[in-house]
Design a protein around this motif. Sequence first.
Motif, mmCIF file in Angstrom:
data_model
loop_
_atom_site.group_PDB
_atom_site.id
_atom_site.type_symbol
_atom_site.label_atom_id
_atom_site.label_comp_id
_atom_site.label_asym_id
_atom_site.label_seq_id
_atom_site.Cartn_x
_atom_site.Cartn_y
_atom_site.Cartn_z
ATOM 1 N N PHE A 74 -63.878 -64.300 19.908
ATOM 2 C CA PHE A 74 -62.619 -64.959 20.262
ATOM 3 C C PHE A 74 -61.422 -64.321 19.567
ATOM 4 O O PHE A 74 -60.325 -64.293 20.123
ATOM 5 N N MET A 75 -61.621 -63.796 18.353
ATOM 6 C CA MET A 75 -60.534 -63.082 17.680
ATOM 7 C C MET A 75 -60.095 -61.882 18.516
ATOM 8 O O MET A 75 -58.899 -61.666 18.724
ATOM 9 N N GLU A 76 -61.058 -61.102 18.974
ATOM 10 C CA GLU A 76 -60.734 -59.924 19.779
ATOM 11 C C GLU A 76 -60.146 -60.331 21.125
ATOM 12 O O GLU A 76 -59.178 -59.732 21.598
ATOM 13 N N LEU A 77 -60.711 -61.342 21.736
ATOM 14 C CA LEU A 77 -60.239 -61.805 23.038
ATOM 15 C C LEU A 77 -58.791 -62.296 22.967
ATOM 16 O O LEU A 77 -57.996 -62.048 23.878
ATOM 17 N N LYS A 78 -58.438 -62.954 21.871
ATOM 18 C CA LYS A 78 -57.094 -63.518 21.698
ATOM 19 C C LYS A 78 -56.162 -62.593 20.915
ATOM 20 O O LYS A 78 -55.072 -62.989 20.521
ATOM 21 N N LEU A 79 -56.609 -61.346 20.699
ATOM 22 C CA LEU A 79 -55.796 -60.326 20.018
ATOM 23 C C LEU A 79 -55.380 -60.758 18.615
ATOM 24 O O LEU A 79 -54.225 -60.609 18.201
#
Length: 137
Positions: A74-79
């Motif tokens: 989710f960190m990567e998905l939400k930048l």
Amino acid sequence: MKREDIPQDPGALHNVTKEVSYAVDENGNYVTELSTGWDVKIKALDVAWNDIEKKVADARKKFLNNEASPLLYFMELKLMDIKILSDYTGFWKWQVKRHLKPHVFEKLSAKKLQKYATAFDITVDALKNVNLNETGV
């Protein structure tokens, strides 16, 4: 750059937004004009988005291989990075790093999970029970 030389190359967002560019009019005065895009910038953004998609795919793989908790995905998905997520949740950076470990994440309290879910704008259930194969989340 002259007003008539402002690039108008259609990009991914050309129907949604335009950007302001500065140009010189016929009298030599600086004026602002709208541009739909510039081919060089469009290509640079495409490269950046490809890098982001690769990071999301790598995070997904780590999650599926139980090498990382769903927080990484989710960190990567939400930048987001660890500092940003730390700022949004109020956790120390070292705590966020620790929560990225699957065995630690599984033991988080409902209150801590809610902080993460709020930061990612998802439900706690979606955070805990993410099923990447079915939902495409």
